[in-house]
Design an enzyme around this catalytic site. Structure first.
Site, mmCIF file in Angstrom:
data_model
loop_
_atom_site.group_PDB
_atom_site.id
_atom_site.type_symbol
_atom_site.label_atom_id
_atom_site.label_comp_id
_atom_site.label_asym_id
_atom_site.label_seq_id
_atom_site.Cartn_x
_atom_site.Cartn_y
_atom_site.Cartn_z
ATOM 1 N N SER A 1 -32.953 26.733 -5.192
ATOM 2 C CA SER A 1 -33.721 25.483 -5.276
ATOM 3 C C SER A 1 -35.131 25.830 -5.741
ATOM 4 O O SER A 1 -35.574 26.984 -5.602
ATOM 5 C CB SER A 1 -33.785 24.851 -3.880
ATOM 6 O OG SER A 1 -34.698 23.773 -3.841
ATOM 7 N N TYR B 1 -34.658 24.915 5.344
ATOM 8 C CA TYR B 1 -34.189 24.860 3.944
ATOM 9 C C TYR B 1 -35.012 25.798 3.064
ATOM 10 O O TYR B 1 -34.464 26.575 2.277
ATOM 11 C CB TYR B 1 -34.295 23.409 3.452
ATOM 12 C CG TYR B 1 -33.646 23.137 2.117
ATOM 13 C CD1 TYR B 1 -32.279 22.910 2.015
ATOM 14 C CD2 TYR B 1 -34.403 23.099 0.950
ATOM 15 C CE1 TYR B 1 -31.683 22.640 0.792
ATOM 16 C CE2 TYR B 1 -33.823 22.830 -0.277
ATOM 17 C CZ TYR B 1 -32.459 22.598 -0.354
ATOM 18 O OH TYR B 1 -31.879 22.339 -1.574
HETATM 19 P P1 NAD Z 1 -24.206 17.343 -1.981
HETATM 20 O O1 NAD Z 1 -24.434 16.865 -0.603
HETATM 21 O O2 NAD Z 1 -23.662 16.415 -2.995
HETATM 22 O O3 NAD Z 1 -23.282 18.651 -1.998
HETATM 23 C C1 NAD Z 1 -23.251 19.579 -0.955
HETATM 24 C C2 NAD Z 1 -21.848 20.093 -0.805
HETATM 25 O O4 NAD Z 1 -21.841 21.062 0.253
HETATM 26 C C3 NAD Z 1 -20.831 19.013 -0.432
HETATM 27 O O5 NAD Z 1 -19.683 19.162 -1.238
HETATM 28 C C4 NAD Z 1 -20.502 19.321 1.000
HETATM 29 O O6 NAD Z 1 -19.168 18.983 1.359
HETATM 30 C C5 NAD Z 1 -20.684 20.819 1.021
HETATM 31 N N1 NAD Z 1 -20.823 21.274 2.376
HETATM 32 C C6 NAD Z 1 -21.710 20.857 3.307
HETATM 33 N N2 NAD Z 1 -21.453 21.446 4.484
HETATM 34 C C7 NAD Z 1 -20.385 22.245 4.282
HETATM 35 C C8 NAD Z 1 -19.634 23.116 5.122
HETATM 36 N N3 NAD Z 1 -19.930 23.251 6.417
HETATM 37 N N4 NAD Z 1 -18.595 23.789 4.574
HETATM 38 C C9 NAD Z 1 -18.268 23.627 3.276
HETATM 39 N N5 NAD Z 1 -18.953 22.827 2.436
HETATM 40 C C10 NAD Z 1 -19.983 22.141 2.946
HETATM 41 O O7 NAD Z 1 -25.625 17.902 -2.450
HETATM 42 P P2 NAD Z 1 -26.160 18.593 -3.790
HETATM 43 O O8 NAD Z 1 -27.512 18.068 -3.980
HETATM 44 O O9 NAD Z 1 -25.176 18.532 -4.898
HETATM 45 O O10 NAD Z 1 -26.331 20.097 -3.290
HETATM 46 C C11 NAD Z 1 -25.655 21.202 -3.849
HETATM 47 C C12 NAD Z 1 -26.544 22.426 -3.756
HETATM 48 O O11 NAD Z 1 -27.694 22.228 -4.575
HETATM 49 C C13 NAD Z 1 -27.082 22.701 -2.333
HETATM 50 O O12 NAD Z 1 -27.061 24.092 -2.095
HETATM 51 C C14 NAD Z 1 -28.505 22.196 -2.423
HETATM 52 O O13 NAD Z 1 -29.345 22.848 -1.508
HETATM 53 C C15 NAD Z 1 -28.847 22.559 -3.855
HETATM 54 N N6 NAD Z 1 -29.982 21.832 -4.399
HETATM 55 C C16 NAD Z 1 -29.956 20.465 -4.467
HETATM 56 C C17 NAD Z 1 -31.057 19.807 -4.986
HETATM 57 C C18 NAD Z 1 -31.111 18.316 -5.085
HETATM 58 O O14 NAD Z 1 -32.203 17.790 -5.340
HETATM 59 N N7 NAD Z 1 -30.013 17.608 -4.939
HETATM 60 C C19 NAD Z 1 -32.168 20.539 -5.421
HETATM 61 C C20 NAD Z 1 -32.148 21.906 -5.341
HETATM 62 C C21 NAD Z 1 -31.042 22.547 -4.830
#
Ligand code: NAD
Length: 259
Positions: A141, A154
């Site tokens: 991130s 986080y």
């Molecule tokens: P999201 O909530 O759509 O996806 C997260 C995924 O993680 C989901 O599929 C969920 O089922 C899975 N997950 C959560 N707990 C779990 C567990 N215990 N076991 C297995 N799977 C589990 O969110 P996203 O924004 O697509 O996030 C994906 C990645 O991107 C994350 O690592 C997040 O930190 C990172 N990220 C997101 C952003 C943003 O702005 N959305 C920015 C930077 C980084």
């Protein structure tokens, strides 16, 4: 390459992970998707990823469980015969001041984003190094490079994911395996939508102000990054021409970390 590449994307039934899994499927890879979501979300994701005609299988695994990531990789290898590409994407968020931060949320965030990456990498590397080809992509991130208030677990976890990425890259540099982190700014996904109410509470703002003054304020473009932009970078990193990109933390953040 005489066999299709096999890719595992953790946390891939929604958001960024789903976009990466769909991109990999369109590239002709066999794709393993994973999450911890209700049946309806899983079947919608399977349908979306399989739309390009690729072989896609779902592996339920709770990555908060110690060793869950190790077992998940074992199950994927048992089903597909090998694993060439590993994307550690699963993650959750919690917004609270440190004095109020529930210890169980701290442990859950560290377990899902950091511990599980350690376990999946440990399980995936032997096959990759034996075959002399592998790609590991950790979705960190902008918070792996910069801090924001009220996100102690986080921010600490994502910084650690960047450190893990660099270390494993050095250990595998001569083995045909690249290891990189992608560091997105804010991408509009369920993870971000779910934090707006808490952000409003801790900042004493309306939800509209949170969107403008908290989420989009750090991004000079003033726009959310699209999941497809992250997926395209992941696809590039899997190509042979990306063989010299390793140990990198690649920002896709609308200029956030340029400041
Ligand atoms: P999201 O909530 O759509 O996806 C997260 C995924 O993680 C989901 O599929 C969920 O089922 C899975 N997950 C959560 N707990 C779990 C567990 N215990 N076991 C297995 N799977 C589990 O969110 P996203 O924004 O697509 O996030 C994906 C990645 O991107 C994350 O690592 C997040 O930190 C990172 N990220 C997101 C952003 C943003 O702005 N959305 C920015 C930077 C980084």
């Amino acid at each position: 390459m005489n066999k299709k590449r096999v890719a595992l994307v953790t946390g891939s039934t929604t958001g960024i992970g789903l976009s990466i899994a769909s991109r990999f499927a369109a590239m002709g890879y066999d794709v393993a998707i994973n999450s911890f979501e209700p049946e309806q979300t899983v079947s919608a994701a399977l349908h979306a990823v399989a739309a390009s005609g690729a072989t896609v299988r779902y592996f339920q695994s709770d990555l908060a469980e110690s060793g869950g990531g190790f077992e998940l990789v074992g199950d994927v290898i048992a089903a597909f015969g090998q694993l060439d590409i590993l994307v550690n994407n699963a993650g959750i968020q919690k917004v609270a001041p440190i004095e109020e931060f529930p210890p169980q949320d701290w442990h859950r965030i560290v377990a899902i984003s950091l511990d599980s990456a350690f376990h999946t990498i440990r399980a995936a590397l032997p096959g990759m190094t034996t075959r002399g080809w592998g790609r590991i992509i950790n979705i960190a991130s902008a918070h792996g490079l910069r801090a924001s208030p009220f996100k102690s677990a986080y921010v600490a976890t994502k910084h650690a994911v960047v450190g893990l990425t660099k270390t494993v890259a050095l250990e595998t540099a001569e083995k045909g395996v690249t290891v990189n982190a992608i560091c997105p700014g804010y991408v509009w996904t369920p993870l971000v939508a779910a934090q707006v109410a808490d952000q409003a509470r801790v900042h004493g703002m309306s939800e509209e102000q949170v969107m403008r003054d908290v989420l989009l304020a750090p991004q000079p473009t003033r726009q959310f990054v699209q999941p497809e932009e992250i997926a395209e970078m992941a696809a590039y990193l899997c190509g042979d021409l990306a063989r010299s990109i390793t140990g990198s933390a690649i920002s896709i953040d609308g200029g956030w970390t340029a400041k």
